[in-house]
Design a protein around this motif. Structure first.
Motif, PDB file in Angstrom:
ATOM      1  N   SER A  70       0.830  -1.210   0.000  1.00  0.00           N
ATOM      2  CA  SER A  70       0.000   0.000   0.000  1.00  0.00           C
ATOM      3  C   SER A  70       0.864   1.261   0.000  1.00  0.00           C
ATOM      4  O   SER A  70       0.608   2.205  -0.760  1.00  0.00           O
ATOM      5  CB  SER A  70      -0.915   0.005   1.233  1.00  0.00           C
ATOM      6  OG  SER A  70      -1.748  -1.129   1.255  1.00  0.00           O
ATOM      7  N   ILE A  71       1.887   1.267   0.844  1.00  0.00           N
ATOM      8  CA  ILE A  71       2.750   2.451   0.934  1.00  0.00           C
ATOM      9  C   ILE A  71       3.537   2.645  -0.357  1.00  0.00           C
ATOM     10  O   ILE A  71       3.678   3.765  -0.860  1.00  0.00           O
ATOM     11  CB  ILE A  71       3.702   2.318   2.143  1.00  0.00           C
ATOM     12  CG1 ILE A  71       2.898   2.385   3.441  1.00  0.00           C
ATOM     13  CG2 ILE A  71       4.767   3.396   2.116  1.00  0.00           C
ATOM     14  CD1 ILE A  71       3.700   2.048   4.687  1.00  0.00           C
ATOM     15  N   GLY A  72       4.041   1.553  -0.937  1.00  0.00           N
ATOM     16  CA  GLY A  72       4.777   1.656  -2.196  1.00  0.00           C
ATOM     17  C   GLY A  72       3.905   2.192  -3.320  1.00  0.00           C
ATOM     18  O   GLY A  72       4.335   3.046  -4.110  1.00  0.00           O
ATOM     19  N   THR A  73       2.678   1.698  -3.379  1.00  0.00           N
ATOM     20  CA  THR A  73       1.741   2.188  -4.403  1.00  0.00           C
ATOM     21  C   THR A  73       1.462   3.672  -4.200  1.00  0.00           C
ATOM     22  O   THR A  73       1.451   4.453  -5.154  1.00  0.00           O
ATOM     23  CB  THR A  73       0.430   1.390  -4.338  1.00  0.00           C
ATOM     24  OG1 THR A  73       0.701  -0.007  -4.536  1.00  0.00           O
ATOM     25  CG2 THR A  73      -0.544   1.866  -5.404  1.00  0.00           C
ATOM     26  N   ALA A  74       1.223   4.055  -2.955  1.00  0.00           N
ATOM     27  CA  ALA A  74       0.938   5.465  -2.649  1.00  0.00           C
ATOM     28  C   ALA A  74       2.114   6.356  -3.038  1.00  0.00           C
ATOM     29  O   ALA A  74       1.929   7.460  -3.570  1.00  0.00           O
ATOM     30  CB  ALA A  74       0.625   5.628  -1.161  1.00  0.00           C
ATOM     31  N   LYS A  75       3.340   5.881  -2.818  1.00  0.00           N
ATOM     32  CA  LYS A  75       4.523   6.670  -3.180  1.00  0.00           C
ATOM     33  C   LYS A  75       4.626   6.837  -4.695  1.00  0.00           C
ATOM     34  O   LYS A  75       5.000   7.908  -5.192  1.00  0.00           O
ATOM     35  CB  LYS A  75       5.787   6.003  -2.640  1.00  0.00           C
ATOM     36  CG  LYS A  75       5.958   6.151  -1.135  1.00  0.00           C
ATOM     37  CD  LYS A  75       7.256   5.493  -0.676  1.00  0.00           C
ATOM     38  CE  LYS A  75       7.470   5.721   0.821  1.00  0.00           C
ATOM     39  NZ  LYS A  75       8.717   5.070   1.314  1.00  0.00           N
ATOM     40  N   GLY A  76       4.308   5.775  -5.431  1.00  0.00           N
ATOM     41  CA  GLY A  76       4.357   5.869  -6.886  1.00  0.00           C
ATOM     42  C   GLY A  76       3.357   6.882  -7.417  1.00  0.00           C
ATOM     43  O   GLY A  76       3.673   7.706  -8.284  1.00  0.00           O
ATOM     44  N   ILE A  77       2.123   6.845  -6.885  1.00  0.00           N
ATOM     45  CA  ILE A  77       1.089   7.794  -7.329  1.00  0.00           C
ATOM     46  C   ILE A  77       1.456   9.210  -6.895  1.00  0.00           C
ATOM     47  O   ILE A  77       1.247  10.179  -7.643  1.00  0.00           O
ATOM     48  CB  ILE A  77      -0.288   7.387  -6.773  1.00  0.00           C
ATOM     49  CG1 ILE A  77      -0.647   5.954  -7.205  1.00  0.00           C
ATOM     50  CG2 ILE A  77      -1.370   8.358  -7.254  1.00  0.00           C
ATOM     51  CD1 ILE A  77      -1.886   5.413  -6.534  1.00  0.00           C
ATOM     52  N   ALA A  78       1.997   9.341  -5.670  1.00  0.00           N
ATOM     53  CA  ALA A  78       2.394  10.670  -5.187  1.00  0.00           C
ATOM     54  C   ALA A  78       3.453  11.279  -6.100  1.00  0.00           C
ATOM     55  O   ALA A  78       3.442  12.485  -6.364  1.00  0.00           O
ATOM     56  CB  ALA A  78       2.919  10.565  -3.752  1.00  0.00           C
ATOM     57  N   GLN A 131       0.283  13.209   1.449  1.00  0.00           N
ATOM     58  CA  GLN A 131      -0.258  13.129   2.804  1.00  0.00           C
ATOM     59  C   GLN A 131      -0.666  11.695   3.135  1.00  0.00           C
ATOM     60  O   GLN A 131      -0.512  11.241   4.273  1.00  0.00           O
ATOM     61  CB  GLN A 131      -1.459  14.063   2.939  1.00  0.00           C
ATOM     62  CG  GLN A 131      -1.103  15.539   2.802  1.00  0.00           C
ATOM     63  CD  GLN A 131      -2.330  16.420   2.781  1.00  0.00           C
ATOM     64  OE1 GLN A 131      -3.318  16.113   2.110  1.00  0.00           O
ATOM     65  NE2 GLN A 131      -2.289  17.535   3.510  1.00  0.00           N
ATOM     66  N   VAL A 132      -1.179  10.983   2.138  1.00  0.00           N
ATOM     67  CA  VAL A 132      -1.559   9.584   2.349  1.00  0.00           C
ATOM     68  C   VAL A 132      -0.326   8.765   2.735  1.00  0.00           C
ATOM     69  O   VAL A 132      -0.368   7.946   3.658  1.00  0.00           O
ATOM     70  CB  VAL A 132      -2.225   9.005   1.084  1.00  0.00           C
ATOM     71  CG1 VAL A 132      -2.403   7.498   1.207  1.00  0.00           C
ATOM     72  CG2 VAL A 132      -3.570   9.677   0.828  1.00  0.00           C
ATOM     73  N   VAL A 133       0.777   8.989   2.015  1.00  0.00           N
ATOM     74  CA  VAL A 133       2.021   8.288   2.347  1.00  0.00           C
ATOM     75  C   VAL A 133       2.434   8.589   3.787  1.00  0.00           C
ATOM     76  O   VAL A 133       2.799   7.691   4.555  1.00  0.00           O
ATOM     77  CB  VAL A 133       3.156   8.703   1.378  1.00  0.00           C
ATOM     78  CG1 VAL A 133       4.488   8.111   1.831  1.00  0.00           C
ATOM     79  CG2 VAL A 133       2.832   8.259  -0.049  1.00  0.00           C
TER      80      VAL A 133
END
Length: 456
Positions: free
Chosen positions: A255-263, A417-419
């Motif tokens: 989840s965190i890796g995906t969020a970082k990619g989108i961020a 912020q999600v990350v």
């Protein structure tokens, strides 16, 4: 004549030179001047012709189309072009900017506008004297046929409406993934253009790297780095989910890796990239469970001076933000909503839409919000998770879901912020020394204040 001959031997006032010598020097300078003038005229004419060839009939050098842009961190000095010969009978805008000479140019362009995924495409043939566009590798169709064993079925590693993905081995023994785009009503040309524009030069550990491409005739193919552990959908919903279920920690890492990619797409590039199709099948995983966001065929570019772009609604049912589905207005918040659905899917192990479930549970988002509103937060956990997370960790994840799924797009957090929320432990939770039963009953209590949970 005798006088001339006699006079030519006489000395002149010019340095005491004889007449015939002075006449010879003058003739030399006259001839040299004529030759110089002719050379200048020839060079000027040649330069003029070259400029006219570049300018075309319009008299202006064609600029790179606003639809073909590079991201901010690309080297602005690298400007390349590909020359295509274009079918003159189809005067439609295709991959790049078409000028009057039917030549298409590609290179570093303006970073101010969005790209249109709905532009009509043209059929084009690659010019053999332009092997690449300044980065990556230009592959021939024959090279990719050999790499994939003639595009054999045994090398298929993915398939969808966009096309088929094959595992390939290049002559240097490197393993790649080759996406053969289906040319349905010009869709292959659109996706080819969009993916090259969106992530052609982008390199990030949580984004799949595009390393090459192929365009011959109407065939369009993209060559990616090979990610060797399947996609998230397989690990959540196929037999793999029961054979080797993902732990809570692994799910949070994904989840965190995906969020970082989108961020990075939203906040690290200019123009920013809106993915528009965040879902579990587009999250690839390596052996260490690092997430790689893939498939940018529906992506849109959004300049810093625009808060949204209006476009035809596309995406996956159950993952699309409601305001985008109803108005066609695409913005960062659209990807944030889709990520919220994805995070909910990771936590619960359920599909966004599942018609095999009871009527009240078909739509995962509605079911999830209802469970949280009823203070049954622990019951949304995937039963395959053997070691349950702490109440604090689960509460944090549920809160992130609810915030991302806020019906008011302006109240959703940014992906950065999600990350921060997923990685940090800085939520304003009070110290909690109550019993485990009390913690479970208050899991979705006063701390979860998202208005969607009360409306569900």
């Amino acid at each position: 004549m005798a006088n001339v001959g006699e006079n030519s031997g006489e000395k002149t006032p010019v340095y005491g030179l004889k007449v015939y010598i002075v006449i010879g020097i003058c003739m030399f300078f006259v001839v040299a001047s004529v030759v110089a003038i002719v050379f200048c005229l020839y060079s000027k004419r040649k330069s003029s012709k070259r400029k006219m060839h570049l300018k075309g009939d319009s008299g202006e050098i064609p600029t790179v189309s606003k639809e073909v842009t590079d991201v901010k961190n690309m080297d602005r000095k690298e400007t390349s072009k590909i020359a295509f010969t274009v079918n003159k009978e189809r005067n439609e805008k295709g991959f790049g900017c078409v000028n009057e000479d039917n030549v298409i140019y590609i290179g570093s362009g303006s970073a101010e506008s969005t790209i249109s995924g709905d532009t009509k495409s043209t059929s084009s043939v690659v010019s053999s004297d332009m092997p690449n566009i300044g980065w990556g590798q230009w592959y021939t169709l024959k090279e990719l046929e050999v790499a994939t064993g003639g595009f054999s079925m045994e090398n298929v590693i993915g398939e969808g409406g966009y096309g088929i993905v094959y595992r390939g081995i290049l002559p240097d023994n490197s393993v790649v993934a080759v996406k053969n785009l289906l040319n349905q009503k010009g869709q292959a040309e659109k996706e080819f253009k969009v993916e090259v524009e969106a992530i052609g030069k982008v390199r990030h550990k949580n984004l799949v790297s595009l390393i090459g491409y192929c365009a011959e005739g109407t065939r369009r193919m993209l060559v990616y780095e090979y990610v060797d552990n399947g996609n998230l959908e397989q690990w959540l919903h196929s037999d793999l989910a029961h054979i080797s279920p993902l732990t809570w920690d692994t799910r949070m890492k994904i989840s965190i890796g995906t969020a970082k990619g989108i961020a990075y797409l939203h906040e690290g590039l200019e123009p920013k990239v809106i993915h528009r199709d965040i879902k579990s099948s587009n999250i690839l995983l390596d052996k260490r469970w690092n997430a790689r966001v893939s498939d940018f065929g529906l992506a849109k570019l959004l300049g810093s001076d625009a808060s949204y772009v209006t476009t035809r609604v596309m995406g996956t049912f159950g993952c699309v933000a409601p305001e985008y589905a109803s108005t066609g207005m695409l913005r960062e918040g659209s990807d944030v909503y889709s990520f919220g659905v994805l995070l909910m899917e990771i936590i619960s192990g359920r599909s966004p839409v599942d018609y095999t479930r009871p009527p009240g549970e078909v739509n995962m988002v509605d079911w999830f919000k209802g469970m949280v509103a009823s203070r049954r937060g622990e019951e949304v956990l995937d039963p395959l998770i053997k070691v349950l997370p702490s109440s604090r960790a689960l509460k944090r994840a549920l809160l992130v879901c609810l915030r991302c799924l806020d019906l008011d797009a302006s109240k959703r957090p940014k992906m950065g912020q999600v990350v921060h929320m997923l990685e940090g432990d800085d939520f304003p939770f009070r110290a909690d020394n109550r019993s485990q039963r009390d913690k479970a009953s208050s899991l979705a209590g006063p701390t979860v204040t998202n208005k969607d949970s009360t409306q569900a």
